[in-house]
Write an enzyme that holds these catalytic residues in place. Structure first.
Site, mmCIF file in Angstrom:
data_model
loop_
_atom_site.group_PDB
_atom_site.id
_atom_site.type_symbol
_atom_site.label_atom_id
_atom_site.label_comp_id
_atom_site.label_asym_id
_atom_site.label_seq_id
_atom_site.Cartn_x
_atom_site.Cartn_y
_atom_site.Cartn_z
ATOM 1 N N TYR A 142 0.812 -1.219 0.000
ATOM 2 C CA TYR A 142 0.000 0.000 0.000
ATOM 3 C C TYR A 142 0.847 1.271 0.000
ATOM 4 C CZ TYR A 142 -4.093 -2.919 1.029
ATOM 5 O OH TYR A 142 -5.094 -3.852 0.975
ATOM 6 N N LYS A 192 3.093 -15.428 1.586
ATOM 7 C CA LYS A 192 2.973 -16.103 0.296
ATOM 8 C C LYS A 192 4.399 -16.428 -0.142
ATOM 9 C CE LYS A 192 0.431 -17.425 -3.245
ATOM 10 N NZ LYS A 192 -0.448 -18.602 -3.180
ATOM 11 N N ASP A 224 -3.498 -17.943 0.900
ATOM 12 C CA ASP A 224 -4.680 -18.550 0.281
ATOM 13 C C ASP A 224 -5.254 -19.631 1.199
ATOM 14 O OD1 ASP A 224 -2.202 -19.666 -0.250
ATOM 15 O OD2 ASP A 224 -2.736 -20.453 -2.218
ATOM 16 N N ASP A 248 -5.458 -6.745 5.640
ATOM 17 C CA ASP A 248 -6.665 -6.000 5.277
ATOM 18 C C ASP A 248 -7.767 -6.988 4.887
ATOM 19 O OD1 ASP A 248 -8.388 -4.046 4.492
ATOM 20 O OD2 ASP A 248 -7.227 -3.365 2.764
ATOM 21 N N ASP A 252 -11.132 -8.643 7.384
ATOM 22 C CA ASP A 252 -12.535 -8.493 6.998
ATOM 23 C C ASP A 252 -13.231 -9.855 6.913
ATOM 24 O OD1 ASP A 252 -12.321 -5.785 6.966
ATOM 25 O OD2 ASP A 252 -13.155 -5.522 4.950
#
Ligand code: NAD
Length: 367
Positions: A142, A192, A224, A248, A252
């Protein structure tokens, strides 16, 4: 003990309603714990644009820097939607987080037994769920440079950069190890590393840092798989630590395990233990001023404030127990009222559910 200073920023929309209720709970819990609080109030977001011409006035940032903790409602609303991006209320919130150097975002997913039916998963998968996602907040893709969209060979090419330096990984890992050590002693680091070099480094640094925390059991999981496991068997986790973008998304996903936006607290911590505590939801302009907002996310954010910035875990436990008790008695704001299964439930407004939490806190019944 010296008085602790708290800055309250009610913000916009339902912010002042939920913060008003949570402030009373905070003050009650402080008295019960023998903590003296010096509470002041400031402006941030739309309300600050209207009265001071900027979403983050210098006074607000200074007061925040000088405080032990900041309690925030929410910012934004349709009234300010037409302003240019860099002048909108949300800009003030981002500026505040950056100005305080808050690099660790803590998002618990705590399922209160009386609300297990509100989850999109089977209630037995989520009843009693208590996990904590620790997300790195100031680095990663980000913020990485170079970034942008440019014209190359007559077509537009977009680029972002996923970058972490060792010190950034180590400091968020330490926060997560410390937290895991105070809970059940299990930490899962999410990356990852099978594809991205930056997360190979992440895994290496987290593994190295683990040597300083022999009592914490560290595991690693690809992002994943973590997404899958969170909806398959969420109770296998205790604390998860991950970078900005994965955090992030996963926070959620975890949030939805517990049912409603109106129940989700959060904390953002900096290097000194100073923190910003706020509900995950926004300013909900559609219900603002109608005594309909669920204040429990903000009340639970106050519990996090006691636990993480005021070193008073007992007060946090008492607040959470009071919330649990009120839910067990069947009191519900409209967002958490499960229709159909509603026997013994009663719909109430912001102030009534807030008063009920205060009374439960005063009588001190345990969960
Ligand atoms: P929102 O979270 O404000 O609302 C989404 C939906 O959830 C609405 O239907 C709302 O009524 C409901 N809801 C939210 N909180 C609730 C609560 N405590 N009790 C009961 N119902 C609740 O998200 P949105 O509608 O996308 O955004 C509204 C404004 O809030 C926008 O201006 C947005 O930019 C801003 N926003 C601010 C923050 C923040 O301050 N941290 C976060 C998200 C959105």
């Amino acid at each position: 003990m010296a008085a602790r200073s708290i800055l309250i920023l009610p913000g916009d929309g339902i912010g002042p309603e939920v913060v008003g209720v949570a402030r009373q709970v905070m003050q009650r819990a402080a008295v019960d714990s023998g903590l003296e609080l010096k509470v002041s109030e400031g402006i941030l977001g739309g309300v600050a644009i209207d009265s001071a011409g900027t979403s983050l006035p210098e006074d607000t940032l200074e007061a925040a820097r000088a405080s032990d903790a900041v309690l925030l409602g929410a910012v934004g609303g349709p009234h300010w939607d037409d302003l240019p991006m860099d002048q909108r209320p949300e800009k003030g919130l981002l500026g505040l987080r950056a100005g305080l150097g808050l690099f660790a975002n803590l998002r618990p997913a705590l399922s209160f037994a009386p609300l297990a039916q509100a989850s999109s998963l089977k209630s037995e998968l989520v009843a009693g769920l208590d996990i904590l996602i620790v997300r790195e907040l100031t680095g990663g893709i980000y913020f990485g440079e170079p970034r942008g969209v440019e014209l190359i060979n007559n077509e537009r090419v977009g680029r972002n950069t996923y970058v972490y330096a060792e010190h950034e990984i180590e400091r968020i890992a330490r926060v997560a190890f410390e937290l895991a050590g105070k809970r059940t002693g299990r930490l899962c680091s999410v990356d990852k590393a099978n594809v991205l070099e930056v997360t190979q480094l992440w895994r290496e640094v987290v593994t190295r840092t683990a040597q300083d925390y022999p009592d914490v059991e560290l595991s690693h999981m690809y992002v994943d798989n973590a997404g899958m496991q969170l909806v398959r068997a969420p109770k296998q986790f205790d604390v998860l630590v991950t970078g900005n973008m994965f955090g992030d998304i996963l926070s959620d996903v975890a949030a939805m395990l517990t049912g409603s936006l109106g129940m989700l607290p959060s904390a953002s911590l900096g290097a000194t233990g100073q923190g910003l505590f706020e509900p995950v939801h926004g300013s909900a302009p559609d219900i603002a001023g109608q005594d309909k907002a669920n204040p429990l996310a903000t009340i639970l954010s106050v519990a996090m404030m006691f636990r993480y910035s005021l070193e008073c875990g007992a007060a946090a436990d008492r607040i959470e127990a009071a919330v649990d008790q009120v839910l067990a008695r069947g009191l519900r704001t409209s967002d958490i009222l499960t229709r159909g299964a509603a026997t013994g439930m009663r719909e109430v407004g912001t102030s009534e559910i807030g008063d009920a939490v205060l009374r439960a806190l005063e009588t001190g019944d345990e969960r």
